[in-house]
Write a protein that holds these residues in place. Structure first.
Motif, short mmCIF file in Angstrom:
data_model
loop_
_atom_site.label_atom_id
_atom_site.label_comp_id
_atom_site.label_asym_id
_atom_site.label_seq_id
_atom_site.Cartn_x
_atom_site.Cartn_y
_atom_site.Cartn_z
N THR A 277 -7.75 0.50 1.72
CA THR A 277 -6.32 0.33 1.38
C THR A 277 -5.55 -0.39 2.49
O THR A 277 -4.48 -0.93 2.24
CB THR A 277 -5.67 1.69 1.10
N THR B 211 -6.89 -6.52 3.99
CA THR B 211 -6.56 -7.62 3.10
C THR B 211 -7.77 -7.90 2.22
O THR B 211 -8.87 -7.44 2.49
CB THR B 211 -6.19 -8.88 3.89
N ASN B 212 -7.54 -8.66 1.17
CA ASN B 212 -8.64 -8.96 0.26
C ASN B 212 -9.74 -9.76 0.95
O ASN B 212 -10.94 -9.50 0.76
CB ASN B 212 -8.10 -9.74 -0.96
N ASP C 86 0.78 -3.36 3.43
CA ASP C 86 1.13 -4.44 2.51
C ASP C 86 0.66 -4.14 1.09
O ASP C 86 1.37 -4.45 0.12
CB ASP C 86 0.52 -5.76 2.99
N ASN C 87 -0.53 -3.55 0.96
CA ASN C 87 -1.04 -3.26 -0.38
C ASN C 87 -0.15 -2.25 -1.11
O ASN C 87 0.09 -2.38 -2.31
CB ASN C 87 -2.47 -2.71 -0.29
N LEU D 232 1.93 -3.01 -4.43
CA LEU D 232 1.65 -2.18 -5.60
C LEU D 232 2.92 -1.71 -6.29
O LEU D 232 3.02 -1.73 -7.51
CB LEU D 232 0.81 -0.97 -5.16
N ASN E 284 -9.28 -8.05 -6.33
CA ASN E 284 -8.45 -7.48 -5.27
C ASN E 284 -8.72 -5.98 -5.16
O ASN E 284 -7.93 -5.15 -5.59
CB ASN E 284 -6.96 -7.73 -5.56
N PRO F 132 -8.86 -3.99 -2.39
CA PRO F 132 -7.91 -3.21 -1.57
C PRO F 132 -6.69 -2.73 -2.36
O PRO F 132 -6.25 -1.60 -2.19
CB PRO F 132 -7.52 -4.19 -0.46
N LEU F 133 -6.16 -3.58 -3.24
CA LEU F 133 -5.02 -3.19 -4.06
C LEU F 133 -5.43 -2.12 -5.08
O LEU F 133 -4.68 -1.17 -5.34
CB LEU F 133 -4.47 -4.42 -4.78
N THR G 195 -5.82 1.19 -3.32
CA THR G 195 -4.49 1.76 -3.06
C THR G 195 -3.97 2.48 -4.28
O THR G 195 -3.39 3.57 -4.19
CB THR G 195 -3.51 0.65 -2.64
#
Length: 271
Positions: free
Chosen positions: A28, A31-32, A49-50, A54, A234, A236-237, A240
């Motif tokens: 989380t 970055t991607n 940032d994620n 979101l 994506n 990481p997003l 999250t």
């Protein structure tokens, strides 16, 4: 030596459980591009940032509210209905009515909910309750009622009959007996059942997928599937979103932990 081996096995088991959770948490903060460069590495820089993306650019607030609404209304109604039915079964447990009522809900436990998917959808379609939270709450409430009654009946039957008899001597009716004597006594059991039901309803994917179509009405588990399809690369997003979905369950367990332990101890010390 055996104690050391036991602790070693427990440590290995804990590592197996914790390792995937840590990977999800670390992801989380990546970055991607960083994730695809090294999925198992420590984040080069801790960033939120994620999380901001979101909730800023996605409709996660709407999904979160939908899950909260469906879960809390369902659990509240479930406890009210199941508690009342369990009390009735306890009061008439020695009669044929009580035995038949309990057997009816016990049989309901044997029927998988997946078997009823087509009849349920057809019925709600005829009632114009598809693609609505009211229909989803009604279905979830009905499906979980046998389990809730089965759990609470076992708890209610542990109550001393002398308290109810004393209340009857004082002139208390059934409603007063239930609300002023039974409910306070089974509060730890109600909290235990609520925590159990909360996890089931919050994580439910089958019936939201069956009934909900409009994007603005999706619950979190169903929204994560849609989200993954739209942002399939994506991760990481996506991770999250998984953390955001799991966090309320963790908070709920922490909040209800003392009631859960109290209910378990009360049951173990009974008699």
């Amino acid at each position: 030596m055996l104690r050391f081996i036991g602790k070693l096995l427990l440590a290995c088991f804990a590592g197996i459980i914790i390792a995937p959770l840590l990977i999800v948490v670390f992801t989380t903060f990546k970055t991607n591009a960083e994730f695809y460069a090294n999925p198992l590495s420590w984040p080069a820089q801790l960033t939120l940032d994620n999380l901001q993306v979101l909730f800023a650019k996605q409709t996660m607030w709407r999904y979160f509210w939908n899950s909260t609404l469906v879960t809390f209304v369902t659990v509240a109604l479930e406890l009210l209905l199941a508690g009342s039915i369990a009390y009735a079964i306890m009061r008439y447990g020695k009669s044929k009515i009580g035995a038949m009522l309990f057997s009816l809900f016990a049989v309901g436990l044997m029927i998988p909910s997946q078997v009823n998917m087509i009849p349920i959808y057809t019925l709600l379609r005829d009632l114009s309750l598809t693609n609505s939270h009211a229909g989803l709450i009604l279905v979830t409430l009905t499906i979980l009622l046998p389990l809730s009654v089965f759990m609470l009946t076992g708890f209610v039957k542990t109550l001393p009959k002398e308290l109810l008899e004393a209340g009857e001597i004082d002139g208390a009716g059934e409603f007063r007996l239930f609300t002023q004597i039974v409910v306070p006594l089974i509060a730890p059991y109600l909290a235990t059942t609520a925590a159990f039901l909360f996890v089931i309803v919050w994580n439910d994917l089958l019936f939201p997928m069956l009934l909900l179509v409009e994007k603005g009405k999706l619950t979190l588990p169903l929204a994560l599937i849609q989200f993954k399809g739209e942002y399939i690369t994506n991760y990481p997003l996506l991770m999250t979103g998984v953390i955001v979905t799991a966090l309320p369950m963790i908070v709920m367990f922490v909040f209800l932990q003392r009631y859960f332990i109290a209910g378990a101890l009360a049951g173990s010390l009974k008699g």
